[in-house]
Scaffold this motif. Structure first.
Motif, PDB file in Angstrom:
ATOM      1  N   GLU A 239       0.093 -10.898 -23.232  1.00 40.84           N
ATOM      2  CA  GLU A 239       1.220 -10.451 -24.054  1.00 40.84           C
ATOM      3  C   GLU A 239       1.378 -11.273 -25.325  1.00 40.84           C
ATOM      4  N   ALA A 240       0.680 -12.388 -25.424  1.00 48.40           N
ATOM      5  CA  ALA A 240       0.908 -13.310 -26.553  1.00 48.40           C
ATOM      6  C   ALA A 240       0.458 -12.686 -27.875  1.00 48.40           C
ATOM      7  N   GLU A 241       1.134 -13.088 -28.939  1.00 50.77           N
ATOM      8  CA  GLU A 241       0.847 -12.554 -30.266  1.00 50.77           C
ATOM      9  C   GLU A 241      -0.569 -12.942 -30.700  1.00 50.77           C
ATOM     10  N   ASN A 242      -1.249 -12.020 -31.342  1.00 48.90           N
ATOM     11  CA  ASN A 242      -2.612 -12.202 -31.857  1.00 48.90           C
ATOM     12  C   ASN A 242      -3.684 -12.196 -30.758  1.00 48.90           C
ATOM     13  N   VAL A 243      -3.263 -12.076 -29.495  1.00 49.54           N
ATOM     14  CA  VAL A 243      -4.250 -11.910 -28.415  1.00 49.54           C
ATOM     15  C   VAL A 243      -4.562 -10.418 -28.359  1.00 49.54           C
ATOM     16  N   SER A 244      -5.845 -10.088 -28.474  1.00 48.76           N
ATOM     17  CA  SER A 244      -6.220  -8.676 -28.556  1.00 48.76           C
ATOM     18  C   SER A 244      -5.874  -7.926 -27.271  1.00 48.76           C
ATOM     19  N   SER A 245      -5.316  -6.745 -27.457  1.00 42.94           N
ATOM     20  CA  SER A 245      -5.007  -5.935 -26.273  1.00 42.94           C
ATOM     21  C   SER A 245      -6.206  -5.074 -25.899  1.00 42.94           C
ATOM     22  N   ARG A 246      -7.264  -5.147 -26.743  1.00 44.02           N
ATOM     23  CA  ARG A 246      -8.438  -4.314 -26.462  1.00 44.02           C
ATOM     24  C   ARG A 246      -9.264  -4.842 -25.304  1.00 44.02           C
ATOM     25  N   VAL A 247      -9.296  -6.154 -25.155  1.00 43.77           N
ATOM     26  CA  VAL A 247     -10.031  -6.756 -24.029  1.00 43.77           C
ATOM     27  C   VAL A 247      -9.052  -7.640 -23.253  1.00 43.77           C
ATOM     28  N   PRO A 248      -8.854  -7.385 -21.959  1.00 43.46           N
ATOM     29  CA  PRO A 248      -7.921  -8.251 -21.216  1.00 43.46           C
ATOM     30  C   PRO A 248      -8.471  -9.666 -21.064  1.00 43.46           C
ATOM     31  N   PRO A 249      -7.597 -10.665 -21.103  1.00 41.03           N
ATOM     32  CA  PRO A 249      -8.076 -12.048 -20.951  1.00 41.03           C
ATOM     33  C   PRO A 249      -8.742 -12.262 -19.580  1.00 41.03           C
ATOM     34  N   ILE A 250      -9.655 -13.201 -19.567  1.00 41.97           N
ATOM     35  CA  ILE A 250     -10.337 -13.536 -18.304  1.00 41.97           C
ATOM     36  C   ILE A 250      -9.915 -14.944 -17.909  1.00 41.97           C
ATOM     37  N   VAL A 251      -9.494 -15.103 -16.664  1.00 39.62           N
ATOM     38  CA  VAL A 251      -9.125 -16.441 -16.166  1.00 39.62           C
ATOM     39  C   VAL A 251     -10.066 -16.761 -15.015  1.00 39.62           C
ATOM     40  N   ARG A 252     -10.692 -17.930 -15.062  1.00 42.44           N
ATOM     41  CA  ARG A 252     -11.637 -18.274 -13.990  1.00 42.44           C
ATOM     42  C   ARG A 252     -11.660 -19.782 -13.735  1.00 42.44           C
ATOM     43  N   ILE A 253     -12.138 -20.123 -12.525  1.00 44.10           N
ATOM     44  CA  ILE A 253     -12.194 -21.546 -12.134  1.00 44.10           C
ATOM     45  C   ILE A 253     -13.436 -22.165 -12.749  1.00 44.10           C
ATOM     46  N   ARG A 254     -13.259 -23.286 -13.434  1.00 41.84           N
ATOM     47  CA  ARG A 254     -14.406 -23.980 -14.028  1.00 41.84           C
ATOM     48  C   ARG A 254     -14.956 -25.045 -13.095  1.00 41.84           C
TER      49      ARG A 254
END
Ligand code: CMP
Length: 481
Positions: A239-254
């Motif tokens: 939802e954050a500003e300037n984060v593209s809505s075209r590709v959903p963010p990916i969250v993963r364990i490093r």
């Protein structure tokens, strides 16, 4: 390239073409008048310099027309003919084509307009001058040609974010001049990178009209569920500003880190030039989302083991439990509270894993043990195979035979489960015997009985029939009683 840009270029091209054709037409039409004017000004008739000037202007106009013609030819040939065959001609070939065709046209026009000039001789004399000039202007020319190649190759455009060279100059491209690339950093400084340096250095380009991604790192405690953390952060960041809505963010364990679980969130930006602000906003969103979801960031943590001497622990800690345990052991029943307390202070606690050997048959031994927690098994060797003689539980004791007689251990004693034992040494027992001589007698009975139990098993190392009287005198002898 977008449609309006193509249309603008085409209009510009057509206007330039029309203007140059008109200029040539006008010049040719008014050539006699211009000549007369020039001759009149210069005062000589006929003036060779007036003709030269006229021809030079003609050459310039023809040159412009030839350039436009070559551009049109280039577009037609590479832009259309090649595209029809689905081949993309490399920029370098297009440039060489332009230069060669233009040079040929220019030379034809030159020889037509200046037939008296010997081009061969002109090139020979100018070559020497060219070398001198080239050496003097080596850097400048290097920058100039690198600039031309950058312009021709167009690896990046104005507005793109670039990272240049080992120094990692990072910023938005503001322009490419004949000498340098102008980059505005995120601290609003202007960095000028010489074209020749840029041509040699690796350049990371984040094009303006491209979806560029960023990575932001965070961590959680090991107690926080990864599935929950991933879901919460993904929803907060998208939802954050300037984060593209075209590709959903990916969250993963490093990584499963020292302090907690390390994660990364990868998100794509609409405007990459604002990545610093967007990174900060993403971190802020993560903090609030964590707060709402009851998730925790992992601080640097250490597991501290505070070791205390077992005797002190016995005295200050749960020493009461040890005293209680020892007073419940039948052979210590006759002891006073003080004597049991003294024995408890002298005792050392040991923990054994299931299957670990507490005592090994045949070893020398100068202490006995009381089972504080858990269970042990007494085993003897029966023709090469272990045979269980007894199972001892909490409050039972073992190891007294070697302690009181000075002989080697008569059996193996193995922990059946995680077992804690209290070890009592020779010195502590001697103190007990000194004040309780009767204890020796009751112990001798138990030892004699256990010996019989062992003897009935097929273990040849144990004296077969030892009476309690014999054991008693052995103990007295050994303890000097
Ligand atoms: P120790 O000989 O010092 O080491 C082995 C221990 O096993 C021994 O002392 C006794 O405490 C114990 N043990 C030997 N035989 C028996 C038995 N028959 N029943 C119970 N415990 C025994």
């Amino acid at each position: 390239m977008s449609r309006p840009r193509v249309t603008n270029k085409l209009i510009l091209f057509l206007v330039a073409l029309a203007a140059s054709v008109l200029a040539i037409y006008l010049f040719w039409s008014f050539e006699p008048s211009i000549k007369t004017l020039l001759e009149h000004r210069m005062g000589t008739t006929p003036s060779p310099s007036a003709v030269t000037i006229i021809n030079a202007v003609k050459l310039l106009l023809i040159g412009i027309l030839a350039y436009l013609f070559v551009r049109a030819l280039n577009l037609l040939f590479f832009g259309l003919a090649f595209r029809l065959k689905r081949i993309d001609a490399p920029t370098l070939i297009r440039n060489i084509f332009t230069i060669v065709v233009f040079t040929i046209l220019f030379l034809i026009a030159f020889t037509f307009l200046f037939p008296e000039v010997n081009l061969g001789a002109l090139f020979t004399t100018s070559a020497i001058f060219g070398v001198i000039l080239g050496l003097a202007l080596q850097d400048t020319l290097g920058n100039f040609f690198a600039g031309i190649s950058l312009q021709a190759d167009r690896p990046f455009q104005v507005g793109d974010v670039i990272v240049v060279g080992a120094e990692r100059h990072t910023g938005v491209v503001e322009g490419i001049s004949w000498r340098a690339i102008k980059v505005r950093t995120f601290q609003n400084h202007v960095v000028l990178i010489a074209n020749s340096n840029a041509a040699r250095a690796p350049i990371e380009v984040c094009p303006r009209d491209n979806l560029n991604a960023r990575l932001v790192f965070f961590n959680t405690l090991y107690t926080d569920s990864p599935a929950k953390a991933i879901h919460v952060v993904r929803e907060a960041v998208r939802e954050a500003e300037n984060v593209s809505s075209r590709v959903p963010p990916i969250v993963r364990i490093r990584n499963l880190g020292d302090n907690g679980i390390d994660y990364e969130v990868k998100y794509w930006l609409e405007d990459y030039a604002k990545y610093n602000d967007t990174d900060a906003l993403v971190r802020q969103r993560i903090w609030y989302a964590f707060r709402r979801a009851g998730l925790n960031f992992a601080f640097p943590t250490r597991t501290l083991y505070v070791e205390r001497p077992s005797r002190t622990e016995l005295r200050d800690g749960d020493g009461g439990a040890v005293v209680e345990r020892l007073s419940a052991v039948d052979i210590f029943a006759p002891l006073s509270v003080e004597e049991t307390g003294m024995l408890a202070q002298a005792a050392t606690r040991h923990v054994f894993a299931p299957g670990e050997m507490v005592i090994r048959a045949g070893d020398p031994g100068s202490s006995m043990f009381v089972v504080h927690n858990g269970k042990v098994r007494v085993q003897v060797n029966d023709n090469g195979r272990p045979r269980t003689v007894a199972t001892l539980n909490e409050g039972d004791f073992f190891g007294e035979m070697a302690l009181f007689t000075g002989e080697p251990r008569t059996a193996n004693v193995v922990a059946l489960e995680e077992t804690e034992v209290l070890e009592i040494g020779h010195a502590a027992m001697k103190r007990v015997f000194d004040t309780n001589p009767d204890l020796v007698e009751s112990l001798s009975f138990i030892i004699a009985e256990r010996r019989q139990g062992l003897a009935s098993q097929a273990d040849a190392s144990v004296p077969a029939t030892d009476s309690s009287a014999g054991v008693l005198s052995a103990i007295k002898r050994f303890f000097g009683l």
